[in-house]
Write a protein that holds these residues in place. Structure first.
Motif, mmCIF file in Angstrom:
data_model
loop_
_atom_site.group_PDB
_atom_site.id
_atom_site.type_symbol
_atom_site.label_atom_id
_atom_site.label_comp_id
_atom_site.label_asym_id
_atom_site.label_seq_id
_atom_site.Cartn_x
_atom_site.Cartn_y
_atom_site.Cartn_z
ATOM 1 N N VAL A 37 1.055 -1.255 -0.166
ATOM 2 C CA VAL A 37 -0.031 0.023 -0.090
ATOM 3 C C VAL A 37 0.853 1.192 -0.047
ATOM 4 O O VAL A 37 2.150 1.116 0.518
ATOM 5 C CB VAL A 37 -0.942 -0.003 1.253
ATOM 6 C CG1 VAL A 37 -2.048 -0.902 1.266
ATOM 7 C CG2 VAL A 37 -0.050 0.020 2.571
ATOM 8 N N GLY A 38 0.277 2.386 -0.504
ATOM 9 C CA GLY A 38 1.096 3.744 -0.732
ATOM 10 C C GLY A 38 0.257 4.872 -0.409
ATOM 11 O O GLY A 38 -0.834 4.731 -0.795
ATOM 12 N N ALA A 39 1.004 5.813 -0.097
ATOM 13 C CA ALA A 39 0.167 7.110 0.316
ATOM 14 C C ALA A 39 1.194 8.315 -0.071
ATOM 15 O O ALA A 39 2.215 8.254 0.561
ATOM 16 C CB ALA A 39 -0.448 7.114 1.620
ATOM 17 N N PRO A 40 0.650 9.216 -0.899
ATOM 18 C CA PRO A 40 1.577 10.285 -0.983
ATOM 19 C C PRO A 40 1.658 11.173 0.130
ATOM 20 O O PRO A 40 0.888 11.255 1.076
ATOM 21 C CB PRO A 40 0.694 11.073 -2.210
ATOM 22 C CG PRO A 40 -0.622 10.759 -1.921
ATOM 23 C CD PRO A 40 -0.334 9.177 -1.683
ATOM 24 N N TYR A 41 2.755 11.805 0.536
ATOM 25 C CA TYR A 41 2.670 12.878 1.616
ATOM 26 C C TYR A 41 2.032 13.826 1.242
ATOM 27 O O TYR A 41 1.401 14.263 -0.028
ATOM 28 C CB TYR A 41 4.250 13.524 1.771
ATOM 29 C CG TYR A 41 5.364 12.833 2.151
ATOM 30 C CD1 TYR A 41 5.174 12.021 3.382
ATOM 31 C CD2 TYR A 41 6.560 12.608 1.470
ATOM 32 C CE1 TYR A 41 6.232 11.443 4.070
ATOM 33 C CE2 TYR A 41 7.483 12.103 2.092
ATOM 34 C CZ TYR A 41 7.427 11.365 3.236
ATOM 35 O OH TYR A 41 8.538 10.722 3.842
ATOM 36 N N GLU A 42 1.107 14.168 2.452
ATOM 37 C CA GLU A 42 0.044 15.461 2.250
ATOM 38 C C GLU A 42 1.156 16.681 1.937
ATOM 39 O O GLU A 42 2.182 17.048 2.038
ATOM 40 C CB GLU A 42 -0.724 15.522 3.509
ATOM 41 C CG GLU A 42 -1.472 14.619 4.177
ATOM 42 C CD GLU A 42 -2.285 14.755 5.327
ATOM 43 O OE1 GLU A 42 -1.868 15.988 5.840
ATOM 44 O OE2 GLU A 42 -2.934 13.931 5.773
ATOM 45 N N GLU A 43 0.187 17.551 1.000
ATOM 46 C CA GLU A 43 0.960 18.632 0.438
ATOM 47 C C GLU A 43 1.796 19.615 1.309
ATOM 48 O O GLU A 43 2.790 19.647 1.031
ATOM 49 C CB GLU A 43 -0.027 19.219 -0.489
ATOM 50 C CG GLU A 43 0.802 20.146 -1.670
ATOM 51 C CD GLU A 43 1.900 19.466 -2.175
ATOM 52 O OE1 GLU A 43 2.759 20.372 -2.779
ATOM 53 O OE2 GLU A 43 1.303 18.430 -2.940
ATOM 54 N N PRO A 44 1.221 19.695 2.426
ATOM 55 C CA PRO A 44 1.925 20.704 3.415
ATOM 56 C C PRO A 44 3.252 20.151 3.696
ATOM 57 O O PRO A 44 4.265 20.762 3.943
ATOM 58 C CB PRO A 44 0.959 21.099 4.524
ATOM 59 C CG PRO A 44 -0.236 20.709 4.114
ATOM 60 C CD PRO A 44 -0.273 19.788 2.834
ATOM 61 N N LEU A 45 3.152 18.827 4.160
ATOM 62 C CA LEU A 45 4.447 18.190 4.606
ATOM 63 C C LEU A 45 5.447 18.107 3.451
ATOM 64 O O LEU A 45 6.921 18.249 3.589
ATOM 65 C CB LEU A 45 4.202 16.834 4.981
ATOM 66 C CG LEU A 45 5.374 15.774 5.591
ATOM 67 C CD1 LEU A 45 6.223 16.783 6.794
ATOM 68 C CD2 LEU A 45 4.843 14.407 5.870
ATOM 69 N N ALA A 73 3.264 10.001 9.223
ATOM 70 C CA ALA A 73 3.036 9.897 8.020
ATOM 71 C C ALA A 73 3.398 8.153 7.578
ATOM 72 O O ALA A 73 2.525 7.321 7.334
ATOM 73 C CB ALA A 73 3.606 10.463 6.764
ATOM 74 N N PHE A 74 4.498 7.891 8.145
ATOM 75 C CA PHE A 74 4.915 6.273 8.153
ATOM 76 C C PHE A 74 4.265 5.446 9.256
ATOM 77 O O PHE A 74 3.758 4.451 8.746
ATOM 78 C CB PHE A 74 6.468 6.375 8.645
ATOM 79 C CG PHE A 74 7.481 6.577 7.413
ATOM 80 C CD1 PHE A 74 8.436 5.447 7.202
ATOM 81 C CD2 PHE A 74 7.596 7.757 6.763
ATOM 82 C CE1 PHE A 74 9.097 5.769 6.229
ATOM 83 C CE2 PHE A 74 8.431 7.805 5.691
ATOM 84 C CZ PHE A 74 9.349 6.920 5.461
ATOM 85 N N ALA A 75 3.825 6.174 10.195
ATOM 86 C CA ALA A 75 3.028 5.387 11.182
ATOM 87 C C ALA A 75 1.626 4.968 10.694
ATOM 88 O O ALA A 75 1.181 3.906 10.615
ATOM 89 C CB ALA A 75 2.902 6.083 12.635
ATOM 90 N N ALA A 76 0.970 5.946 9.902
ATOM 91 C CA ALA A 76 -0.127 5.977 9.306
ATOM 92 C C ALA A 76 -0.196 4.643 8.266
ATOM 93 O O ALA A 76 -1.134 4.036 8.163
ATOM 94 C CB ALA A 76 -0.756 7.149 8.707
ATOM 95 N N ALA A 77 0.938 4.742 7.450
ATOM 96 C CA ALA A 77 0.920 3.705 6.519
ATOM 97 C C ALA A 77 1.244 2.511 6.956
ATOM 98 O O ALA A 77 0.874 1.304 6.543
ATOM 99 C CB ALA A 77 2.479 3.977 5.623
ATOM 100 N N ALA A 78 1.968 2.177 8.275
ATOM 101 C CA ALA A 78 2.109 0.828 8.893
ATOM 102 C C ALA A 78 1.069 0.334 9.433
ATOM 103 O O ALA A 78 0.553 -0.723 9.416
ATOM 104 C CB ALA A 78 3.315 1.191 10.084
ATOM 105 N N VAL A 79 0.040 1.454 10.098
ATOM 106 C CA VAL A 79 -1.288 0.884 10.671
ATOM 107 C C VAL A 79 -2.086 0.330 9.346
ATOM 108 O O VAL A 79 -2.771 -0.775 9.550
ATOM 109 C CB VAL A 79 -1.971 1.878 11.104
ATOM 110 C CG1 VAL A 79 -3.486 1.598 11.482
ATOM 111 C CG2 VAL A 79 -1.153 2.259 12.468
ATOM 112 N N ARG A 80 -1.886 1.039 8.295
ATOM 113 C CA ARG A 80 -3.046 0.760 7.030
ATOM 114 C C ARG A 80 -2.559 -0.673 6.744
ATOM 115 O O ARG A 80 -3.401 -1.634 6.328
ATOM 116 C CB ARG A 80 -2.805 1.501 5.993
ATOM 117 C CG ARG A 80 -3.774 1.370 4.738
ATOM 118 C CD ARG A 80 -3.830 2.189 3.889
ATOM 119 N NE ARG A 80 -4.219 1.940 2.349
ATOM 120 C CZ ARG A 80 -3.964 2.485 1.319
ATOM 121 N NH1 ARG A 80 -3.032 3.540 1.152
ATOM 122 N NH2 ARG A 80 -4.425 1.973 0.124
#
Length: 388
Positions: A37-45, A73-80
């Motif tokens: 799974v992957g997620a782009p960094y939120e734009e402000p970050l 952000a890494f924590a959210a990816a790991a949870v998912r």
């Protein structure tokens, strides 16, 4: 052991999470991919990260905020990944973090910095985390990169001829079967920098090589870029965006009135040329490629042309998705650390000795010791990936 590997490369556009089951079967390490799974960094970050990278001057307050934001952000990816890929049964997280500085001077690496505080990952998942992989190899006199070379050496062992593993991210690197490994130079770093510059920040990259496809390489610009002293350094050698950034292109005259399409075409050819030269220098008979650069059809076509009779294959053909190969590689390195096994080959990084890599952040139940591993693995096999 069920492990989640987390990775964000030098293009700093997203966090990739790859999950796998890993087990030792005698001297063979068996990897069963569970997905990505992957997620782009939120734009402000992402914007804050881009503004903080060299050659910008950055305060410690910015570093602290980035370390926290990237860690979250890494924590959210790991949870998912644990929820969607592991049914909540993951046992370990291996986090590469985000490289923000690789301190190279006088042909030696003196330090390296990856942000993404692992405590956020451990707190969010409850799992133990292995992170900060590169520093130990640097402390042992190594380049701290390319760390995926250890995995590549195990994975490609036994293939006929002289297979070479190539990763084209922001920086491109390769690993040869004798342990020779090094960064060849820019992968997509200069392409991304030029796309952002010409578009006023609207474009993060040249999607599908569309701009380069409409341009013609500028031979004078290419000659200036190929004169870069880095390409003549002995191996092992490493580099990063500390060298290859928009300011580097500006100093080379890339933005002095040239058509954007021609500059992108020139930079795409630069990457293909420097990669092909590196491949030839190690006598490769086959190239197994991964990383974001393999999604650029213009770059891949140029590279195939320059490699001639040396076949270029995607790591997908051998069972490891090209987009997630580095995340899987760090899952393997985390597994090795958890078993007290070295994750480096000194032939690849130039270190004095092999090292058990990383620092450990305990999970809610500490860091449970797995069963003794016995000897180090001699090869890596991907279940469902033959390609031989």
């Amino acid at each position: 052991m069920r492990v989640i590997g987390l990775m964000s490369g030098t293009s700093y556009d997203a966090v990739d999470a790859a999950a796998c089951d890993l087990r030792l079967d005698g001297d063979t390490l068996v990897l069963r991919p569970l997905g990505m799974v992957g997620a782009p960094y939120e734009e402000p970050l992402r914007t804050a990260l881009a503004k903080a990278l060299p050659p910008a001057e950055t305060g410690l307050d910015t570093v602290c905020r980035l370390d926290t934001g990237i860690g979250q952000a890494f924590a959210a990816a790991a949870v998912r990944a644990n929820r969607e890929l592991c049914d909540g049964q993951a046992e370990l997280v291996a986090s590469h973090g985000q490289t923000v500085y690789h301190w190279v001077a006088g042909g030696r690496v003196h330090g390296t910095l990856q942000l993404g505080q692992p405590a956020w990952i451990a707190e969010a998942t409850g799992l133990p985390v292995v992170a900060d992989f590169r520093a130990r190899d640097v402390a042992a006199g190594g380049q701290g990169a390319p760390l995926v070379s250890m995995v590549d050496l195990l994975w490609l062992r036994g293939r006929p001829g002289r297979p070479v593993a190539l990763n084209i991210g922001g920086i491109a690197n390769l690993t040869a079967p004798d342990g020779t490994a090094f960064d060849t130079g820019p992968g997509c770093a200069l392409l991304d920098a030029a796309a952002r510059e010409f578009s006023g920040g609207r474009l993060a990259h040249d999607a599908d090589g569309a701009l380069a496809a409409r341009g013609r390489p500028d031979p004078r610009l290419l000659e200036r870029l190929l004169a870069e002293p880095y390409y003549a350094l002995p191996t092992p050698r490493t580099t990063g965006k500390e060298l290859f950034h928009a300011g580097y292109l500006r100093a080379a005259g890339a933005f002095d009135g040239s058509r954007p399409e021609d500059v992108l075409a020139t930079l795409t050819l630069l990457t293909a040329r420097t990669v092909a030269d590196a491949v030839r220098s190690v006598g490769a008979t086959e190239v197994i490629a991964s990383g974001g650069g393999v999604r650029n059809p213009v770059l891949v076509r140029l590279l195939r042309d320059l490699l001639g009779e040396v076949p270029l294959r995607s790591s997908d053909e051998l069972g490891l998705p090209a987009a997630a190969k580095e995340a899987y590689a760090f899952a393997v390195l985390g597994f090795l650390t958890a078993h007290g096994l070295a994750g480096t080959d000194p032939r690849s990084t130039g270190a004095r000795r092999p090292s058990v890599l990383g620092s450990v952040t305990p999970g809610r139940d500490g860091f449970p010791a797995p069963a003794p591993a016995g000897g180090a693995p001699a090869r890596l096999v991907v279940e469902g990936g033959d390609g031989r």
